[in-house]
Design an enzyme around this catalytic site. Structure first.
Site, PDB file in Angstrom:
ATOM      1  CE  LYS A  65       0.855   1.242   4.531  1.00  0.00           C
ATOM      2  NZ  LYS A  65       1.635   2.444   4.905  1.00  0.00           N
ATOM      3  N   PRO A  76       9.882  -4.100  -0.087  1.00  0.00           N
ATOM      4  CG  PRO A  76      10.641  -1.934  -0.495  1.00  0.00           C
ATOM      5  CD  PRO A  76       9.738  -2.995  -1.039  1.00  0.00           C
ATOM      6  N   GLY A 114       7.399   1.383   4.938  1.00  0.00           N
ATOM      7  CA  GLY A 114       6.123   2.107   4.977  1.00  0.00           C
ATOM      8  C   GLY A 114       5.172   1.666   3.878  1.00  0.00           C
ATOM      9  CG  LEU A 115       6.301   0.698   0.264  1.00  0.00           C
ATOM     10  CD1 LEU A 115       7.317   0.112  -0.718  1.00  0.00           C
ATOM     11  CD2 LEU A 115       5.375   1.674  -0.462  1.00  0.00           C
ATOM     12  N   GLY A 116       3.920  -1.415   3.945  1.00  0.00           N
ATOM     13  CA  GLY A 116       3.003  -2.360   4.604  1.00  0.00           C
ATOM     14  C   GLY A 116       3.280  -3.827   4.338  1.00  0.00           C
ATOM     15  N   GLY A 117       4.501  -4.171   3.950  1.00  0.00           N
ATOM     16  CA  GLY A 117       4.790  -5.561   3.587  1.00  0.00           C
ATOM     17  C   GLY A 117       4.445  -6.570   4.681  1.00  0.00           C
ATOM     18  N   GLY A 118       4.921  -6.323   5.901  1.00  0.00           N
ATOM     19  CA  GLY A 118       4.673  -7.257   7.005  1.00  0.00           C
ATOM     20  C   GLY A 118       3.190  -7.383   7.303  1.00  0.00           C
ATOM     21  CB  SER A 119       0.534  -4.831   7.711  1.00  0.00           C
ATOM     22  OG  SER A 119       1.213  -4.188   8.761  1.00  0.00           O
ATOM     23  CB  ALA A 120       0.626  -6.814   2.716  1.00  0.00           C
ATOM     24  CG  ASP A 172      -0.460  -0.018   8.583  1.00  0.00           C
ATOM     25  OD1 ASP A 172      -1.185   0.863   9.079  1.00  0.00           O
ATOM     26  OD2 ASP A 172       0.648   0.205   8.047  1.00  0.00           O
TER      27      ASP A 172
HETATM   28  O1  C5P Z   1       0.488  -1.632  15.094  1.00  0.00           O
HETATM   29  P1  C5P Z   1       1.917  -1.649  14.690  1.00  0.00           P
HETATM   30  O2  C5P Z   1       2.686  -2.732  15.408  1.00  0.00           O
HETATM   31  O3  C5P Z   1       2.128  -1.685  13.230  1.00  0.00           O
HETATM   32  O4  C5P Z   1       2.543  -0.264  15.191  1.00  0.00           O
HETATM   33  C1  C5P Z   1       3.927  -0.108  15.370  1.00  0.00           C
HETATM   34  C2  C5P Z   1       4.188   1.087  16.270  1.00  0.00           C
HETATM   35  O5  C5P Z   1       3.860   2.300  15.582  1.00  0.00           O
HETATM   36  C3  C5P Z   1       3.355   1.134  17.521  1.00  0.00           C
HETATM   37  O6  C5P Z   1       3.963   0.413  18.567  1.00  0.00           O
HETATM   38  C4  C5P Z   1       3.311   2.622  17.831  1.00  0.00           C
HETATM   39  O7  C5P Z   1       4.508   3.028  18.449  1.00  0.00           O
HETATM   40  C5  C5P Z   1       3.297   3.253  16.451  1.00  0.00           C
HETATM   41  N1  C5P Z   1       1.934   3.615  15.984  1.00  0.00           N
HETATM   42  C6  C5P Z   1       1.276   4.684  16.570  1.00  0.00           C
HETATM   43  N2  C5P Z   1       0.023   5.012  16.136  1.00  0.00           N
HETATM   44  C7  C5P Z   1      -0.577   4.321  15.159  1.00  0.00           C
HETATM   45  C8  C5P Z   1       0.080   3.223  14.529  1.00  0.00           C
HETATM   46  C9  C5P Z   1       1.336   2.896  14.983  1.00  0.00           C
HETATM   47  O8  C5P Z   1       1.815   5.343  17.465  1.00  0.00           O
HETATM   48  N3  C5P Z   1      -1.808   4.677  14.763  1.00  0.00           N
END
Ligand code: C5P
Length: 309
Positions: free
Chosen positions: A12, A98, A102-108, A140
């Site tokens: 994304k 990569p 910030g392209l969301g690979g792990g979440s995708a 994400d």
């Molecule tokens: O949910 P995820 O593990 O992807 O988020 C990683 C880190 O990014 C969180 O631990 C938090 O520090 C930060 N984050 C945030 N606010 C969000 C999404 C992520 O502060 N809406």
């Protein structure tokens, strides 16, 4: 019984990201527009005897419980009422996205794992259960169950599907380093505390080329704090704009940037120029929700049922 499921996990970009405040849970309240692009990882799930195992084509991606695919699988296993150790599947992840970009690979990948394992295990789970597991695995992840163009509120995990954005060629460029999401939000907080938030480092036109006013149209609040720590990223943004991007911005918390282009020829030329200047860059395109839903890589006899984008 299905013995193998192969699935693509599309990346994304964020067509805008506004940080609206901090939350009691330590996260930030967001207003963001997610957009699927055609760049993808491919994951293959195979039923097997023995413990759950992960493999990946990149050695900078963890293949243990730190990988979101592992966490998604473990959460689904538990939701199915299984109390034994997670077992019976091997997963191969072929990375095209990569990591830490910030392209969301792990979440995708995590969202793809929830869909693929539901199929492989013929699990009787509701969409609401899958969505809940997705949000628990990462903020994400729920978007990747939806795809296309979608509004993300709350932690970014409250997803409201939008009408598909007009199809657009996209150039993605990323440096050799990644940015941790929690670092980026920490920098945003630090800058805001010191009265700096919002003073965009790269808001003014610099370098060669024509500045197009639409290039200011996509605003990411994480861009100023990330560019302040990594000024090199600004170089890629300037090159995208100079190369004809109608909008260019950091994707999520970076380190990747993207540009939207009016046609695929100008996108390919801009990507080639960025590559010559030391950026890893590729030309891709946005996908509609329908295109992003054609994610299963099926055996030939089933190919008629779904068509790849
Ligand atoms: O949910 P995820 O593990 O992807 O988020 C990683 C880190 O990014 C969180 O631990 C938090 O520090 C930060 N984050 C945030 N606010 C969000 C999404 C992520 O502060 N809406």
């Amino acid at each position: 019984m299905t013995r193998m499921v192969s699935i693509r996990a599309f990346a994304k970009i964020n067509l805008g990201l506004q940080v609206r405040g901090t939350r009691p849970d330590g996260y930030h309240d967001l207003q963001t527009v997610f957009q699927t692009i055609a760049l993808a990882d491919t994951l293959t799930f195979r039923a097997c005897d023995g413990p759950f195992r992960l493999g990946c084509t990149r050695d900078d991606v963890p293949v243990d419980e730190h990988n979101l695919v592992w966490r998604a699988a473990a959460a689904l296993w538990k939701a199915l009422g299984r109390t034994s150790r997670l077992e019976g599947v091997t997963v191969d992840i072929r990375k095209g996205i990569p990591p830490r970009s910030g392209l969301g690979g792990g979440s995708a990948d995590a969202a793809a794992a929830l869909l693929a394992l539901t199929r492989l295990w013929r699990a009787q789970v509701t969409a609401a259960t899958i969505e809940k597991i997705a949000a628990d695995v990462g903020a994400d992840v729920p978007f990747f169950l939806c795809g296309g163009t979608a509004l993300g509120l709350g932690r970014g995990d409250e997803i409201y599907p939008l009408a598909d954005a007009p199809p657009s060629p996209v150039v993605v460029a990323y440096p050799t380093f990644g940015v941790s999401t929690s670092d980026a939000f920490g920098w945003f907080d630090a800058d805001r505390a010191s009265g700096r938030a919002g003073d965009a480092v790269d808001a003014s036109p610099r370098g060669p080329g024509i500045w197009r006013p639409q290039a200011a149209g996509v605003v990411n609040d994480l861009e100023p704090p990330v560019l302040r720590r990594h000024p090199a990223i600004g170089d890629a943004l300037r090159r995208l704009r100079a190369g004809g991007a109608t909008a260019a911005a950091l994707s999520g918390s970076g380190s990747a940037v993207f540009g939207l282009f009016p046609d695929s020829h100008s996108a390919s030329s801009a990507a080639a120029r960025l590559n010559r200047h030391g950026w890893t860059s590729l030309a891709t395109r946005t996908l509609t929700r329908r295109q992003s839903a054609a994610r299963y890589q099926q055996p030939a006899r089933k190919r008629r049922e779904t068509s790849a984008p």
